[in-house]
Write an enzyme that holds these catalytic residues in place. Structure first.
Site, short mmCIF file in Angstrom:
data_model
loop_
_atom_site.label_atom_id
_atom_site.label_comp_id
_atom_site.label_asym_id
_atom_site.label_seq_id
_atom_site.Cartn_x
_atom_site.Cartn_y
_atom_site.Cartn_z
N TRP A 1 0.82 -1.22 0.00
CA TRP A 1 0.00 0.00 0.00
C TRP A 1 0.85 1.27 0.00
O TRP A 1 0.31 2.37 -0.04
CB TRP A 1 -0.98 -0.02 1.19
N LYS A 2 2.15 1.12 0.11
CA LYS A 2 3.08 2.27 0.06
C LYS A 2 2.61 3.36 1.05
O LYS A 2 2.06 3.03 2.09
CB LYS A 2 3.20 2.77 -1.37
N HIS B 1 12.76 -2.47 -1.44
CA HIS B 1 11.84 -2.01 -2.49
C HIS B 1 12.53 -0.93 -3.32
O HIS B 1 13.32 -0.14 -2.80
CB HIS B 1 10.55 -1.47 -1.86
N GLU C 1 11.66 1.83 -4.36
CA GLU C 1 11.52 3.21 -3.87
C GLU C 1 12.48 3.47 -2.71
O GLU C 1 12.96 4.59 -2.53
CB GLU C 1 10.05 3.47 -3.50
N SER D 1 2.97 -2.56 -12.15
CA SER D 1 1.76 -2.30 -12.95
C SER D 1 0.88 -3.53 -13.14
O SER D 1 0.22 -3.68 -14.17
CB SER D 1 2.12 -1.67 -14.29
N GLY E 1 1.02 -2.80 -6.28
CA GLY E 1 0.90 -1.48 -5.67
C GLY E 1 -0.49 -0.90 -5.91
O GLY E 1 -1.45 -1.23 -5.20
N GLY E 2 -0.60 -0.07 -6.94
CA GLY E 2 -1.85 0.68 -7.22
C GLY E 2 -3.11 -0.17 -7.19
O GLY E 2 -4.11 0.23 -6.58
P1 13P Z 1 2.40 -0.76 -8.99
O1 13P Z 1 1.61 -2.05 -8.97
O2 13P Z 1 1.62 0.44 -8.59
O3 13P Z 1 3.13 -0.59 -10.30
O4 13P Z 1 3.54 -0.91 -7.87
C1 13P Z 1 4.30 -2.05 -7.84
C2 13P Z 1 5.09 -2.07 -6.60
O5 13P Z 1 6.00 -1.29 -6.42
C3 13P Z 1 4.72 -3.04 -5.55
O6 13P Z 1 5.71 -3.11 -4.57
#
Ligand code: 13P
Length: 257
Positions: free
Chosen positions: A11-12, A96, A98, A211, A232-233
């Site tokens: 969920w970041k 990760h 990020e 994605s 993620g999203g």
């Molecule tokens: P997205 O699915 O938003 O591209 O993010 C992937 C992610 O970084 C999961 O850790």
């Protein structure tokens, strides 16, 4: 080895505690009685307690997005494994993209986090992946091997069962630009063979991330050596995440590694 497909939501830095608990409750209901899928979520630190409460009687596991290697100390802004365990976490992500690219975490620092998490008794989801520049200059495999080597050089064989790998090409994260099945297959094969060259026949499950969405997931889960996805999203709205769970349940290809 045959195992369930793992669908993990990262969920970041999204959702307040209330929002996270509401989404977790929906997921708990949506993830009851699954045959082929295990569901994990990684909320922000501040949402862990409400999410833990929402998921306590469910089949969904929760964990952290990062963890420090020391149990306590002067590490402003960090969170330790015992603190996460107190909240019922069963895993933590480490490395990760990020963290690596926005916050400058090196392979060595990521490895320290990995070993802290393993020593503390949690499962680690070790994230690896190349940038677009690295891919375009033909360095994808070298980058994946370098990122894995930092952990592989020091890991004890009995710790391997606590490891999950996530292959997340940096250029596919949050961009809507998903890797092709050929690219995913090649990267997973590289990770698998490099790991096994160091520790024969022990490569952990490898998730794909970047994605992942309801319109591409069915194709991705059928790629050889894909053990599931780190999402993620599409994990932030129940409608989309529910579709991913349904796809995972429908696809009968066995997960092997
Ligand atoms: P997205 O699915 O938003 O591209 O993010 C992937 C992610 O970084 C999961 O850790």
């Amino acid at each position: 080895m045959k195992r369930k497909r793992l669908l993990a939501g990262n969920w970041k830095m999204n959702l307040t505690g209330k929002e996270a608990a509401a989404l977790a409750s929906q997921i708990a209901t949506g993830a009851a009685n699954l045959q082929r899928t295990e569901v994990w979520v990684a909320p922000t630190f501040t949402s862990l307690a409400p999410v833990a409460q929402a998921l306590q009687h469910s089949q969904v596991s929760w964990g952290a997005q990062n963890a420090h290697w020391e149990p306590c100390g002067a590490f402003t802004g960090e969170t330790s494994v015992p603190m996460l365990k107190e909240l019922g976490c069963s895993f933590s992500l480490a490395g990760h993209s990020e963290r690596r690219h926005i916050f400058g975490e090196t392979d060595e620092l990521v490895a320290q986090r990995v070993f802290g998490i393993l020593k503390g008794g949690l499962t680690v989801v070790l994230c690896v992946g190349e940038t677009l520049k690295e891919r375009e200059s033909g360095q994808t495999n070298a980058v994946l091997e370098r990122q894995l080597r930092a952990v592989l050089d020091k890991i004890e064989p009995e710790q391997v069962k606590q490891v999950i790998i996530a292959y997340e090409p940096v250029w596919a994260i949050g961009t809507g630009k998903v890797a092709t099945t050929k690219e995913i297959e090649a990267a997973h094969a590289c990770i698998h063979s490099f790991w096994n060259s160091k520790l024969p026949d022990t490569c952990p499950p490898i998730l794909y991330g970047g994605s992942v969405a309801p319109d591409n997931f069915a194709e991705i889960v059928q790629v050889p050596l894909v053990g599931g996805a780190l999402v993620g999203g599409a994990s932030l709205t129940f409608e989309k995440f529910k579709k991913l769970i349904a796809i995972s349940e429908e696809v009968t290809v066995l997960v092997r590694n």
